[in-house]
Structures are given as structure tokens and as C-alpha cells.
Design an enzyme around this catalytic site. Structure first.
Site, PDB file in Angstrom:
ATOM      1  CG  ASP A 314      -2.030  -0.915   1.219  1.00  0.00           C
ATOM      2  OD1 ASP A 314      -2.037  -1.796   0.336  1.00  0.00           O
ATOM      3  OD2 ASP A 314      -2.924  -0.796   2.087  1.00  0.00           O
ATOM      4  CG  HIS A 364      -4.254   2.933  -0.503  1.00  0.00           C
ATOM      5  ND1 HIS A 364      -5.111   2.167   0.238  1.00  0.00           N
ATOM      6  CD2 HIS A 364      -3.322   3.389   0.390  1.00  0.00           C
ATOM      7  CE1 HIS A 364      -4.730   2.164   1.508  1.00  0.00           C
ATOM      8  NE2 HIS A 364      -3.643   2.897   1.631  1.00  0.00           N
ATOM      9  CG  HIS A 368      -3.577   7.343   2.633  1.00  0.00           C
ATOM     10  ND1 HIS A 368      -3.823   7.256   3.977  1.00  0.00           N
ATOM     11  CD2 HIS A 368      -3.113   6.123   2.283  1.00  0.00           C
ATOM     12  CE1 HIS A 368      -3.492   6.053   4.418  1.00  0.00           C
ATOM     13  NE2 HIS A 368      -3.060   5.339   3.394  1.00  0.00           N
ATOM     14  CG  HIS A 458       2.322   0.019   4.375  1.00  0.00           C
ATOM     15  ND1 HIS A 458       2.021  -0.926   5.327  1.00  0.00           N
ATOM     16  CD2 HIS A 458       1.201   0.753   4.185  1.00  0.00           C
ATOM     17  CE1 HIS A 458       0.758  -0.757   5.718  1.00  0.00           C
ATOM     18  NE2 HIS A 458       0.238   0.255   5.043  1.00  0.00           N
TER      19      HIS A 458
HETATM   20 NI    NI Z   1      -2.528   3.307   3.396  1.00  0.00          NI
END
Ligand code: NI
Length: 511
Positions: A314, A364, A368, A458
Site C-alpha cells: 500500500d 488506495h 489517502h 507498505h
Molecule cells: Ni494506506
């Protein structure tokens, strides 16, 4: 009586290096003192002169045969002499080593496949008190042959000096031909006395056949890495529920043998604790930069029928994403990247590369945002804007939304239905964004991995590529098949529908 090394004496497969010309053989062996000539006639010897040489005559050994040496006498004649008539002290003197090194005590509990390499030879000695048999391989390397023979001679010498009524020594060997370049040899045996006192004898030798040199453990691991390698061995012992206390110094690493699968370290017996062999896989040593010799580990293809799992990344694209893509490519696996729309403009090549290399891209959101805090039109705007940015960079179809913070509600689901997106959450959270620690990320994944799981990582964290360099080969080694989220969802009961929330796939539903 405990048995001598079992595997050493079963089915020994001998691979002959080459037939060595006699001149080379003469060079390999030195001149020694004969205790008793007891010659049998050789090609250039006859019965008349055999009796004329007294004990102590210096003879040159031309070759070691099964229990016999072919020798050349001072006048140039040759003949055959039983090998137990050669003085061991004399052999030791020929290759001086002031004091024989003390024999370490090992228990020969060795596992794993063995491929015997080198021409099998034997050194025998026998008198009223001592019988000694040592099998060893002979190679084209004079340095290696000398080192092996020196150890055997010193061991024989030490046995002769022992104060015991009756001594039996039997030594065998395992040898390995590693990647067409290195040879690893482990000499292993038992010394047993009439009073059933027992010592196990061991010696490790590694040869680089390209440079014809004997490798020390410093050569193998690199001097600066010995501490880290010792720590690995101690960890392996601790994981096996044993106290690693018996390995206190890096000297222990001199009992390293290069094998086909990795560097094997023989760990000595202490008290009640049995000795054992700890295998340090080459892949692990290479990943941690703990090997100084030229070893290659081809990546293992993943099991196409194995249990499926999905790795997800992500918040990218980020500056560490290319390094991560390299690792995925090296291992031949696919992952899913959930991109933040407003980051794509500055790292467009990275976004393009993700798709070109066969990975999946999901959204995503644009910036954010916590979607639960937005109106339905705000949600739609966050998602649509990011889809446009992805389309500009990659023209790949996007089928997945990962809402930031895993936060969604009915409005989010409705927008996803409209835009044809499944909501992809996770059921293993590495928390790599918080720990930023490769060891911790590795531990979480390896502890929790199971069929059908979706793993959250991530790629904007520096530690993540380093973690993946270890995680991915180990997952493959455990038989897992790493797939994209869409591929995983295609095996779910509903087949990956728009507006539906998925945290994992229950593979019980897989046909
Ligand atoms: Ni995130």
C-alpha cells in the site's frame, strides 16, 4: 559400543576425478622411513635385492593402494610395501607440524545426502596394540591431499602415543562436489579403547578447485562476518531447543563443510548434549551477505499447485518500490500494489513498471482519505480521480479498492458497485509501517501465513524490500504460490464481486 559413522560406510559412490599419471603421483607423496621393508616385487624389482634394505631405509612413496604403498628404493628400484610398515612419525616429520592438534570430540550424527567425491584411498596401520584405518579422498590438489594426509598422520601419531592397552581407530569420510567449483570433505571417525573409552574424530577441508587452494572458514564467510555466522548457528541451536552455549567462539566455524545445500557446521558434543550438524543454506547466507566465496542460488520456481496467498503493498508508488520489484522479479512471483493517486505523477515510470512486470494495481484513493468521513460524492471523487491517474500511467484495468485504514461503509460499497471494484482488505497485518523492521515483518508473515490469506505491507518503508528478500524465497520453499489479489478472489465463493468486502479467501470453497 556406539557405532562408527553409519552413513560413511554405506554405499560409497566414487566419482573419479581423473586418472593421474605416475609422475604426478610421485609428487603427491613424500619420502618416508620404512619400518620393515617386507617388499613384494614390483615391475622393476626382483627377489635378490629385496632383503638387502634394513629397517629405517628411506623410501619414496609413489602411490597408495588398498593397504599397500608402491615405493621407490634408494637405488631406484620399485616395489610394493604393506602400508602398516611405514612409520607414522616419519610421515608426520615429512610434513612438519610441531604438536599434533588435539582431536575435537564429535558425535557423528550427520544427516543429509552425501555424494562421495575424489578417489577413495585408505591409510592403515596395525600392531599388537593399535589398529588404525582411515579412508580419505585423493584429489588433483596437492595442497588438499597434503592437508588431509597431515591430519590423518597426526591422528595416527596421537593414537600411538595414547596410554591404553588396545586402541581401534576407524575413520571414514563424506565429500561433496559443490557447483562445479568447490569440494567439501568431512573426515569423521571413532577412537575406541579396550576400556570402552571413546573419542570421535573429525576434520573439515574445503577446496576451491579453480584456484587450487584450501579454503579457511575466514575465506568462506569473510573475516568480518564470522560473528554474524556464529550467531546464526547459535540461533539454529536455540530454535532446536538446545543451549547454544557450547558455541562460544568463531573458531567453531573451522568445522564448516561446503555441501550441496549450504555450509554445514559441525557442532561439538558437550556433556549430555549430542553433537549435530547445523546447515546454513546458501540462499540465507547470500541474502545476509555472509558468504565470501562464489556461490549461486538459482531461484526456485514456485509450486503452481501450492496453496495460494497474496502479498499486497500500500501507499506507493515510492522510492523503494523499484527495489521491491527487483526482488519479486528475481523470485518470479506476482503481487498487488494499491497506489495513492496523487503520488503517481512523480513516479510514473515506477507505476508503469509494476504493470509491465505482471503485477496487479488497485486504488488506495487519490489522497489517502478516510472514506467513512466523506460524502458519497466525495468518495466517488477520491476513487475516480485515482483511477484516472492509474489509467494515464498504465492503461491497466483496476478491479480493486483498498480503502485507507480499512475504513468503509455502505456509501463506499455503493460507489464500488458502480465503479466495478471489489473492496480488498487483509487478514495478516505486518504493521511494517510502524516497526519498519525487516526481521519483525519476516516474523509476522512466517508465523501467520496460511492458505488464502491476504498480507498487508507498505512499499514506502525502507525495511520492506529487505523483509521480502527473505520472506518470498522462504514462502516458496514452504510450497506457497504467490498470486495477485484478483487471482486469489477468483477462487472465492462469490468470485470477486464489485462492492463486496474480502479479507481473505476460504480455500475450502475452491473447486
Ligand atoms: Ni494506506
Amino acid at each position: 559400543m556406539r557405532s562408527t559413522p553409519r552413513l560413511l560406510f554405506v554405499a560409497i559412490l566414487i566419482i573419479c576425478l581423473a586418472l593421474m599419471p605416475t609422475a604426478a603421483l610421485a609428487e603427491r607423496f613424500g619420502t618416508v622411513t620404512a619400518l620393515n621393508l617386507n617388499l613384494r616385487a614390483g615391475p622393476s624389482a626382483d627377489a635378490e635385492w629385496l632383503a638387502t634394505y634394513p629397517e629405517g631405509t628411506r623410501v619414496q612413496i609413489l602411490d597408495a593402494l588398498d593397504g599397500w604403498y608402491e615405493v621407490r628404493l634408494p637405488d631406484g628400484g620399485t616395489g610394493f610395501m604393506a602400508s602398516n610398515y611405514i612409520a607414522a612419525e616419519a610421515l608426520a616429520i615429512d610434513e612438519p607440524e610441531a604438536t599434533p592438534s588435539p582431536a575435537p570430540t564429535f558425535d557423528p550424527l550427520i544427516g543429509g545426502a552425501t555424494q562421495q567425491f575424489g578417489n577413495a584411498s585408505v591409510r592403515e596401520y596395525g600392531d599388537d596394540r593399535l589398529t588404525f584405518t582411515a579412508e580419505y579422498p585423493v584429489f588433483e590438489s596437492m595442497q588438499a591431499n597434503a592437508a588431509l594426509r597431515r591430519w590423518i598422520n597426526n591422528t595416527l601419531y596421537a593414537a600411538q602415543q595414547m596410554d591404553a592397552e588396545r586402541i581401534d581407530v576407524t575413520i571414514g569420510y563424506d565429500s561433496y562436489w559443490v557447483q562445479g567449483r568447490y569440494i567439501g570433505v568431512l573426515e569423521l571417525g571413532d577412537l575406541l579403547t579396550a576400556t570402552l573409552e571413546q573419542q570421535t574424530l573429525a576434520f573439515a577441508l574445503n577446496i576451491d578447485t579453480w584456484t587450487d587452494t584450501v579454503l579457511t572458514h575466514q575465506d568462506i564467510y569473510g573475516e568480518e562476518n564470522l560473528g554474524a555466522v556464529l550467531a546464526m548457528v547459535r540461533d539454529a541451536l536455540a530454535q532446536g531447543g538446545e543451549s547454544p552455549v557450547r558455541l562460544l567462539t568463531t573458531d567453531a566455524l573451522q568445522y564448516t563443510v561446503l555441501t550441496n545445500d549450504g555450509a554445514a557446521v559441525l557442532v561439538p558434543q558437550v556433556g549430555q548434549m549430542q553433537a549435530r550438524l547445523v546447515l546454513l543454506p546458501y540462499a540465507t547466507l547470500i541474502r545476509q551477505n555472509l558468504i565470501a566465496i562464489d556461490i549461486d542460488v538459482p531461484s526456485v520456481p514456485q509450486n503452481e499447485n501450492g496453496p495460494m496467498i497474496a502479498l499486497t503493498f500500500d501507499d506507493g508508488p515510492g522510492i523503494y518500490t523499484p527495489e521491491l520489484l527487483d526482488i519479486l522479479a528475481e523470485n518470479g512471483v506476482k503481487a498487488t500494489f494499491f497506489l495513492v493517486g496523487n503520488r503517481i505523477k512523480n513516479l510514473r515510470d515506477t507505476a508503469t513498471r509494476i504493470v509491465e512486470e505482471g503485477h496487479e494495481i488497485g486504488t488506495h484513493t487519490w489522497s489517502h482519505q478516510d472514506l467513512e468521513t466523506l460524502s458519497q460524492s466525495g468518495i466517488e471523487s477520491q476513487i475516480s480521480q485515482s483511477l484516472s491517474a492509474i489509467a494515464t500511467a498504465t492503461d491497466t484495468p483496476v478491479k480493486l479498492l483498498r480503502p485507507p485504514y480499512g475504513s468503509y461503509n455502505g456509501d463506499v460499497r455503493q460507489v464500488c458497485r458502480k465503479l466495478g471494484l471489489s473492496i480488498a482488505l487483509w487478514n495478516i497485518d505486518t504493521e511494517d509501517w510502524r516497526t519498519n523492521n525487516a526481521d519483525e515483518t519476516y516474523r509476522v508473515i512466517m508465523d501467520q501465513v496460511h492458505e488464502g490469506c491476504i498480507i498487508l505491507c507498505h512499499d514506502i518503508k525502507e525495511s520492506t524490500p529487505a523483509a521480502m528478500a527473505r520472506v518470498i524465497p522462504d514462502l516458496i520453499a514452504q510450497g506457497y504460490r504467490l498470486v495477485t489479489v484478483s487471482e486469489l478472489l477468483s477462487y472465492s465463493e462469490s468470485g470477486g464481486q464489485a462492492g463486496v468486502v474480502y479479507t481473505h479467501v476460504d480455500m475450502g470453497n475452491r473447486e
